[in-house]
Design a protein around this motif. Sequence first.
Motif: not given
Length: 165
Positions: A26-35
């Motif tokens: 839940a925390e890491i997927v949105p962060a990597f999605k932006g990158i």
Amino acid sequence: VFAIIQSITFAAGVYIILAGVRMVIAEIVPAFKGIADKLVKDAKPALDCPTVFPFAPNAVIIGFLCSFAAGLISMFLCPLFGLSVIVPGLVPHFFCGATAGVYGNITGGRRGAVIGSFVQGLLISFLPAILLPLMGDLGFASTTFGDADFGIVGIILGHIISFFH
């Protein structure tokens, strides 16, 4: 009473793993999605195997137990084939065996979960034993890895590299 406490401890451990995986995803997927949107268009996040555990919790336990049983059986079969004994590791048998159980359950029901995870348990026991001599030739004597993908690729690459020596 000891068995009940141990089963509750095991169930709590599995729950903590699942809750931790959900939290990290839940925390890491949105962060990597932006990158990923900036660097690689239409990239899909790759997620770890415990993400499938909530879809078939019974298959997780069946998968782990059948995979570990295959590891125990393999421990006695390896010497019969002239291979080194690979002591079954709980972590690879849990994560890979449980995942094989979930996918086996989806494709073949309870029978698929049992057979799929048992075969996977055999693979992660025999492949490292077959790969072990090749690792020694590369300077990594007595090194094993618990996943089938490393075993298969390692055996192939080891034989390819041996042609050049």
